[in-house]
Structures are given as C-alpha cells and as structure tokens.
Design an enzyme around this catalytic site. Structure first.
Site, PDB file in Angstrom:
ATOM      1  N   SER A  12      10.078  16.874   0.812  1.00 19.18           N
ATOM      2  CA  SER A  12       9.108  16.540  -0.227  1.00 19.18           C
ATOM      3  C   SER A  12       8.900  17.748  -1.137  1.00 19.18           C
ATOM      4  CB  SER A  12       7.780  16.144   0.403  1.00 19.18           C
ATOM      5  OG  SER A  12       6.788  16.155  -0.600  1.00 19.18           O
ATOM      6  N   HIS A  37      12.215  13.787  -2.079  1.00 18.34           N
ATOM      7  CA  HIS A  37      11.019  12.945  -2.167  1.00 18.34           C
ATOM      8  C   HIS A  37      10.083  13.543  -3.213  1.00 18.34           C
ATOM      9  CE1 HIS A  37       8.033  10.166  -0.359  1.00 18.34           C
ATOM     10  NE2 HIS A  37       7.150  11.147  -0.538  1.00 18.34           N
ATOM     11  N   ASP A  39       6.541  13.335  -5.040  1.00 16.24           N
ATOM     12  CA  ASP A  39       5.182  12.815  -4.904  1.00 16.24           C
ATOM     13  C   ASP A  39       4.439  12.876  -6.225  1.00 16.24           C
ATOM     14  OD1 ASP A  39       4.862  12.177  -2.054  1.00 16.24           O
ATOM     15  OD2 ASP A  39       5.261  14.315  -1.750  1.00 16.24           O
ATOM     16  N   MET A  41       1.139  12.020  -8.290  1.00 13.13           N
ATOM     17  CA  MET A  41      -0.296  11.731  -8.031  1.00 13.13           C
ATOM     18  C   MET A  41      -1.077  11.785  -9.333  1.00 13.13           C
ATOM     19  SD  MET A  41      -0.841  14.231  -4.789  1.00 13.13           S
ATOM     20  CE  MET A  41       0.290  14.251  -3.394  1.00 13.13           C
ATOM     21  N   HIS A  70       7.656   8.639  -4.964  1.00 12.12           N
ATOM     22  CA  HIS A  70       6.484   8.076  -4.273  1.00 12.12           C
ATOM     23  C   HIS A  70       5.315   8.076  -5.253  1.00 12.12           C
ATOM     24  CE1 HIS A  70       3.499   8.627  -0.651  1.00 12.12           C
ATOM     25  NE2 HIS A  70       3.326   7.482  -1.290  1.00 12.12           N
ATOM     26  N   MET A  72       1.779   7.640  -6.164  1.00 11.99           N
ATOM     27  CA  MET A  72       0.391   7.532  -5.698  1.00 11.99           C
ATOM     28  C   MET A  72      -0.478   7.458  -6.946  1.00 11.99           C
ATOM     29  SD  MET A  72       0.813  10.238  -2.616  1.00 11.99           S
ATOM     30  CE  MET A  72       2.299  10.887  -3.361  1.00 11.99           C
ATOM     31  N   MET A 141       2.596   5.731   5.765  1.00 10.10           N
ATOM     32  CA  MET A 141       1.985   7.042   5.553  1.00 10.10           C
ATOM     33  C   MET A 141       1.355   7.508   6.861  1.00 10.10           C
ATOM     34  SD  MET A 141       2.535   8.184   2.561  1.00 10.10           S
ATOM     35  CE  MET A 141       1.511   9.654   2.730  1.00 10.10           C
ATOM     36  N   ASP A 179       6.004   9.452   6.305  1.00 12.03           N
ATOM     37  CA  ASP A 179       5.704  10.553   5.385  1.00 12.03           C
ATOM     38  C   ASP A 179       4.322  11.130   5.683  1.00 12.03           C
ATOM     39  OD1 ASP A 179       5.401  12.210   3.145  1.00 12.03           O
ATOM     40  OD2 ASP A 179       5.100  10.547   1.736  1.00 12.03           O
TER      41      ASP A 179
END
Ligand code: DX5
Ligand code: ZN
Length: 219
Positions: A12, A37, A39, A41, A70, A72, A141, A179
C-alpha cells in the site's frame, strides 16, 4: 480449495515516503510486488485525506504495475472515468458508500476496469453476497479505513472464511483481498482462511528488506 492458489501481494503506497514516490514504487516492484495498492481518501468517507487523481496520473508514467485503487470516498460514481484516464486498472468501492453499486459496476466494466467491493470491519460480510457475480475482488477491511499502521482486527478471519465458503459454493473466480494491519504474524492466517490478495503498507515500506517480507508473505 477451488480458487487459484497464487497469492498476490500488494504494497500500500500510503506507507511510502511521498517525497520519493518513483523510488519507492521501483523498490517494491523489484521486490516482487504483484500490484500496487492506492488508497484514495476524501476526508468525508474516512477522517483523513491522502492523494488522488493527479498523483496517480504522475506515477502511472513510472511503472507498469497493476494499479489497485481503493476508493475511500463518498461519491465514487463522479470520478470513475477520471480514475480510469489517470491509469487505474481496478477500482474498489465501499458498500457503505454505495449500497446500490450496480450502475457503478457497469460503468467500470464499460471502461475496462476491474471491479472491487469492500466492507468495513463493522459491516457484515454478507452485504457483499448479492454482488459476488458482478465483482473481481471482494475486500475485507481488517482495520477501520483511514489510516495505515493500525492493529489487525482478528475477527476479520471469520469474515474471510465465510466469504470464501460462499465463493466456493457458487464456484466464482472472485479474489478475496484483505487490507489493514497485515504483517508476517497474521498474513498466513488470512491466506489459510481463503484470502488471495494481501495488502500491506507499513509492514512492507517500513522494512529495510521488502523483498524478504513480500516473499515470506506469499507463503
Ligand atoms: C487503510 C488503508 C490500508 C492501509 C494499510 O485505510 O486502506 O490500505 O494503507 O496499511 P497498513 O498495512 O499499515 O495497515
Ligand atoms: Zn486500502
């Protein structure tokens, strides 16, 4: 077990040194990462803001690694095309953000993106069941999303087992990704439970020898 036994390891990027993204990506690429990965956000769906489309676009120029993105974020539908254009290979959205994700899935498919659907620790894994025929990756998660470096929640294991059993019953080619808080002490239990994609941030980027970690995690 019926699923492909190869376990994929996805570092990640959240745990990388952001002042040296190119070097950090090349480090894990050389260490044998199967995907990276990413992330994303938005400070609303989760209480933190990370990076977004322009960063993905820049790092796309530097690697051919699969970009496992991913999301979020509260309203992923608005940004699907932009993430695709930036170079994402897959998008994983949260069931908590999109209780009716079908229209997002069709847009992703039309654009040639792989499709992922995630559940937070407090969401029952059954919430994913109606969509298993439509997705490539189911993400369990194992920490509350928002921050790297948290402690793995052990009850994620039973969620993985339940999900794997449902996937086997229906004989679907769906990957189970896990994850959050994954390290060498818990990765094997996740794999044993049926996970086929391991995401790890701090355990990989925080180690002077990511190569060793990645190889050990795969086993
Ligand atoms: C948490 C992120 C994770 C996180 C994992 O919101 O979705 O991908 O970066 O980091 P570690 O492995 O440090 O828990
Ligand atoms: Zn993540």
């Amino acid at each position: 077990m019926n699923h492909d036994n190869t376990v994929l390891i996805g570092p990640s990027l959240l745990a990388a040194d952001f002042s040296q993204l190119e070097n950090q990506i090349s480090l894990v690429e050389k260490a044998g990462a199967d995907l990276i990965h990413l992330d994303v956000m938005d400070g609303i769906f989760v209480p933190n803001i990370s990076f977004g489309i322009p960063v993905i676009e820049s790092i796309r120029q530097k690697t051919d690694l699969f970009f496992d993105t991913h999301l979020m974020i509260t309203n992923p539908l608005r940004y699907i095309e932009a993430f695709k254009k930036a170079g994402a290979d897959s998008l994983t959205i949260h069931i908590e953000a999109c209780p009716e994700p079908q229209s997002l899935f069709s847009e992703m498919r039309q654009l040639g993106l792989k499709v992922g659907l995630a559940v937070n620790p407090q969401t029952p894994v059954d919430k994913l069941f109606p969509f298993l025929e439509q997705i490539d990756v189911a993400l369990v998660m194992s920490v509350e999303p928002g921050f790297g470096g948290q402690i793995f929640q052990t009850d994620s294991i039973s969620k993985i087992i339940k999900l794997r059993s449902e996937i086997e019953i229906r004989q679907l080619p769906v990957h189970i990704q896990v994850d959050g808080g994954i390290n060498l002490t818990n990765s094997s239990s996740c794999i044993e439970a049926g996970a086929t994609q391991i995401v790890a941030g701090s355990a990989i980027f925080g180690n002077p020898n990511p190569n060793q970690i990645i190889n050990k995690m795969r086993k």
